[in-house]
Design an enzyme around this catalytic site. Sequence first.
Site, short mmCIF file in Angstrom:
data_model
loop_
_atom_site.label_atom_id
_atom_site.label_comp_id
_atom_site.label_asym_id
_atom_site.label_seq_id
_atom_site.Cartn_x
_atom_site.Cartn_y
_atom_site.Cartn_z
N SER A 1 9.17 -6.33 2.49
CA SER A 1 8.30 -6.40 1.31
C SER A 1 9.15 -6.82 0.11
CB SER A 1 7.69 -5.03 1.00
OG SER A 1 6.92 -4.59 2.09
N ARG B 1 10.20 4.51 -2.45
CA ARG B 1 11.27 3.49 -2.40
C ARG B 1 12.34 3.77 -3.46
NH1 ARG B 1 8.61 2.50 1.51
NH2 ARG B 1 8.10 0.46 2.39
N GLU C 1 11.56 -5.37 -4.83
CA GLU C 1 12.07 -4.26 -4.03
C GLU C 1 13.55 -4.47 -3.68
OE1 GLU C 1 12.62 -1.17 -2.11
OE2 GLU C 1 12.29 -2.58 -0.49
N1 EPU Z 1 -3.13 -7.16 2.16
C1 EPU Z 1 -3.86 -8.30 1.95
N2 EPU Z 1 -3.22 -9.51 2.03
C2 EPU Z 1 -1.90 -9.61 2.31
C3 EPU Z 1 -1.14 -8.43 2.51
C4 EPU Z 1 -1.78 -7.22 2.43
O1 EPU Z 1 -5.06 -8.24 1.68
O2 EPU Z 1 -1.41 -10.73 2.36
C5 EPU Z 1 -3.82 -5.86 2.14
C6 EPU Z 1 -3.90 -5.29 3.58
O3 EPU Z 1 -5.03 -5.76 4.24
C7 EPU Z 1 -3.97 -3.82 3.33
C8 EPU Z 1 -3.12 -3.65 2.07
O4 EPU Z 1 -3.04 -4.91 1.44
O5 EPU Z 1 -5.28 -3.41 3.03
C9 EPU Z 1 -1.73 -3.08 2.36
O6 EPU Z 1 -1.09 -3.92 3.33
P1 EPU Z 1 -0.15 -3.31 4.48
O7 EPU Z 1 -0.88 -2.25 5.22
O8 EPU Z 1 0.36 -4.48 5.26
O9 EPU Z 1 1.02 -2.58 3.73
P2 EPU Z 1 1.85 -2.95 2.42
O10 EPU Z 1 1.44 -2.01 1.33
O11 EPU Z 1 1.75 -4.40 2.12
C10 EPU Z 1 3.74 -1.23 2.92
C11 EPU Z 1 5.25 -1.22 2.90
C12 EPU Z 1 5.81 -1.85 4.17
C13 EPU Z 1 5.31 -1.05 5.36
C14 EPU Z 1 3.76 -1.06 5.35
C15 EPU Z 1 3.20 -0.17 6.43
C16 EPU Z 1 5.92 -1.33 0.55
C17 EPU Z 1 6.53 -2.15 -0.54
N3 EPU Z 1 5.74 -1.94 1.73
O12 EPU Z 1 3.33 -2.60 2.91
O13 EPU Z 1 7.23 -1.73 4.13
O14 EPU Z 1 5.77 -1.60 6.58
O15 EPU Z 1 3.27 -0.55 4.09
O16 EPU Z 1 3.43 1.17 6.11
O17 EPU Z 1 5.63 -0.15 0.33
C18 EPU Z 1 9.19 -2.90 3.43
O18 EPU Z 1 9.32 -2.04 2.56
O19 EPU Z 1 10.01 -3.84 3.57
C19 EPU Z 1 8.01 -2.86 4.31
C20 EPU Z 1 7.75 -3.82 5.18
#
Ligand code: EPU
Length: 354
Positions: free
Chosen positions: A249, A167, A350
């Site tokens: 995010s 990012r 972010e």
């Molecule tokens: N999780 C929880 N509770 C929650 C949210 C997440 O336990 O309320 C856990 C999920 O179960 C999972 C882990 O946290 O094990 C990661 O969650 P997720 O796969 O949804 O991905 P993220 O790390 O929260 C990142 C990006 C997203 C992107 C997704 C998929 C960043 C800041 N965010 O989210 O990007 O869509 O991975 O690749 O890196 C964005 O930047 O706006 C965005 C949506």
Amino acid sequence: MTILRIEHNVALDDYNTFGIAARARELVRVRSAADLQALVEQPALLRPGWIVLGGGSNVVLTGDVGKLVLKMEVMGKQLVGEDDKHWIVQAGAGENWHGFVAWTLQQGWSGLENLALIPGVVGSSPVQNIGAYGIELQDRFHSLEAVDMETGRIFTLDAAQCGFGYRDSVFKHTPARAGDYGLAGKAIITHVRFALPKVWKPELDYLDLQRKMQELGLHDPTAQQVFDMVVAIRSAKLPNPAEIGNAGSFFKNPVVSQEVCDDIISREPKIVHYPMPDGTVKLAAGWMIDACGWRGKSMGNAGVYSKQALVLVNRYPETGVRATGGEVMTLAGAIQTSVYERFGIRLEPEPVVL
Ligand code: EPU
């Protein structure tokens, strides 16, 4: 000669996906590099400073904007070249990102499907090196064109010159010391070129994609099927900004050393974390915020999305009152405090806070 039209006292409510009410004192729609060059020739216009507004999907407006708002509307998408292994496809900075991804697939050029449905415009995509479901923009990036806002010169940057990180890119940095390389507030991206593989291989490692393939009984999906799966996963998990205001995010996933991670795991064995190729570890901020009990909670008209704790939302559809940027930042601050107190980790927002 390029004639610039200055709009005054423009409502920005529909120009930021958070749906925050704010106004721009002055706004110029930028439709070409020549428009930016014309602005450089009129320093009085730029004197209050300027900000670039793309799709407004990565900003929190905390009040009316006194700086000149440059609304990026450079359009156009086309094949501009090829090499042995890639199609080189270019898009104007103002093109809608998702529309561009869908168009590349329609033309038969695969490679951007994992990045489907990310809100925003093409010009913002390299700034924060957007990423999702195992692909980052830098994996498909060829080069970009930008205008130097001090000289009006048009220049090209390749991937190495963009300094991509998680990012992150040179467009997020201001040079702190002489010799540092930072282009924030100095240059504006007008076109981005992508190198899309002629021989395509799907990127299917992300757990959510594996689950979806199992659910659908797919083993060898086409790029269109990957696109459809990503759209389905995102739609189920992330709020549609057209219905519920948000900026994706709200915090970055913090990257820590193995030692710090081991220390946290000794206290919090369930923390979701991903080892990175360079030996550091990325922690799931959404998991930490959720673990602190914030998912579905709210403060005033700002809230934490009930299906993904990393996403802050405007509760406007529910409360009938638009959240202010101040309310969003108050909620963000309270979340940062909780996460710091429990995990010793400082979450970094972010979106750009204006
Ligand atoms: N999780 C929880 N509770 C929650 C949210 C997440 O336990 O309320 C856990 C999920 O179960 C999972 C882990 O946290 O094990 C990661 O969650 P997720 O796969 O949804 O991905 P993220 O790390 O929260 C990142 C990006 C997203 C992107 C997704 C998929 C960043 C800041 N965010 O989210 O990007 O869509 O991975 O690749 O890196 C964005 O930047 O706006 C965005 C949506």
